[in-house]
Design a protein around this motif. Sequence first.
Motif, mmCIF file in Angstrom:
data_model
loop_
_atom_site.group_PDB
_atom_site.id
_atom_site.type_symbol
_atom_site.label_atom_id
_atom_site.label_comp_id
_atom_site.label_asym_id
_atom_site.label_seq_id
_atom_site.Cartn_x
_atom_site.Cartn_y
_atom_site.Cartn_z
ATOM 1 N N ARG A 1 0.810 -1.225 0.000
ATOM 2 C CA ARG A 1 0.000 0.000 0.000
ATOM 3 C C ARG A 1 0.842 1.274 0.000
ATOM 4 O O ARG A 1 0.309 2.368 -0.188
ATOM 5 C CB ARG A 1 -0.940 0.003 1.215
ATOM 6 N N LEU A 2 2.126 1.137 0.262
ATOM 7 C CA LEU A 2 2.973 2.339 0.252
ATOM 8 C C LEU A 2 3.263 2.740 -1.190
ATOM 9 O O LEU A 2 3.549 1.872 -2.023
ATOM 10 C CB LEU A 2 4.274 2.067 1.020
ATOM 11 N N PRO A 3 3.207 4.026 -1.507
ATOM 12 C CA PRO A 3 3.248 4.431 -2.917
ATOM 13 C C PRO A 3 4.639 4.654 -3.516
ATOM 14 O O PRO A 3 4.751 5.239 -4.578
ATOM 15 C CB PRO A 3 2.471 5.758 -2.878
ATOM 16 N N PHE A 4 5.700 4.157 -2.831
ATOM 17 C CA PHE A 4 7.048 4.465 -3.323
ATOM 18 C C PHE A 4 7.269 4.046 -4.776
ATOM 19 O O PHE A 4 8.003 4.691 -5.507
ATOM 20 C CB PHE A 4 8.102 3.790 -2.439
ATOM 21 N N PHE A 5 6.632 2.932 -5.182
ATOM 22 C CA PHE A 5 6.859 2.436 -6.545
ATOM 23 C C PHE A 5 5.683 2.754 -7.476
ATOM 24 O O PHE A 5 5.628 2.266 -8.592
ATOM 25 C CB PHE A 5 7.095 0.915 -6.519
#
Length: 201
Positions: free
Chosen positions: A31-35
């Motif tokens: 859920r983390l948007p780093f990629f």
Amino acid sequence: MSEDQPLSAVSPVLHELRAGTHTRHVALEKRLPFFSNTLDLERYTRLLSAYYGFYHELEERLQHSPWMTHDFDLQARLKTPALRRDLQALGVSIQSLALCETLPALHSPACVLGVLYVLEGATLGGNVLRKQMSQRLGLEGHNGCAFLYVYGEATGRQWKAFLEFLGSVPLDAQARDQAVQAASSTFSCFEHWLERQEVLL
Ligand code: HEM
């Protein structure tokens, strides 16, 4: 998560912490948007601002906890100063940021260990994340990406030293269970907080 140590080198508490938090790690990582293609400098800045609201409060609690052991050099491992530097470089006014109030309970030394496991383990993905931020957003240590690579080339050494410390603390089954509960709660509090700040995918 690291599978490269022989089983004999993995302390019982580390084994239980890994087993007890693996699913939460995988879920949060997704859920983390780093990629994500949608990540731009504005979204990265909001994400880091949300990280600040959590890390600042949790590290404050750790610093004031009577259960924080002197065998662990918390001051040298605080991540909030790097977050503060990044946000300043990105032009954020830190005083105006929202701060997280729902944090894992720290009612025993084992709970503190569980929280530290998550905060220290979270540095392990840093190298890949900072490379991504460098390529995508042109960010480096001096202009907004110090937190993600907070230990730099010492990341592996720092993790090894933490694992040695973790393995040196005598913990019975009940204490190990408390550590796992606290680690699990750290992941869920963090995820809920990031969700409320609307920075997750
Ligand atoms: C997209 C974001 C993330 C990525 C790509 C990532 C990636 C990784 C990787 C590659 C490892 C294993 C490193 C190794 O085996 O040497 C790791 C371990 C770990 N990460 Fe993350 N991570 C991310 C976010 C987080 C967050 C937000 C937290 C907690 C706040 C976290 C907590 C942990 C922990 C506790 C471990 C240690 C597992 C162990 O016992 O070996 N990670 N992560």
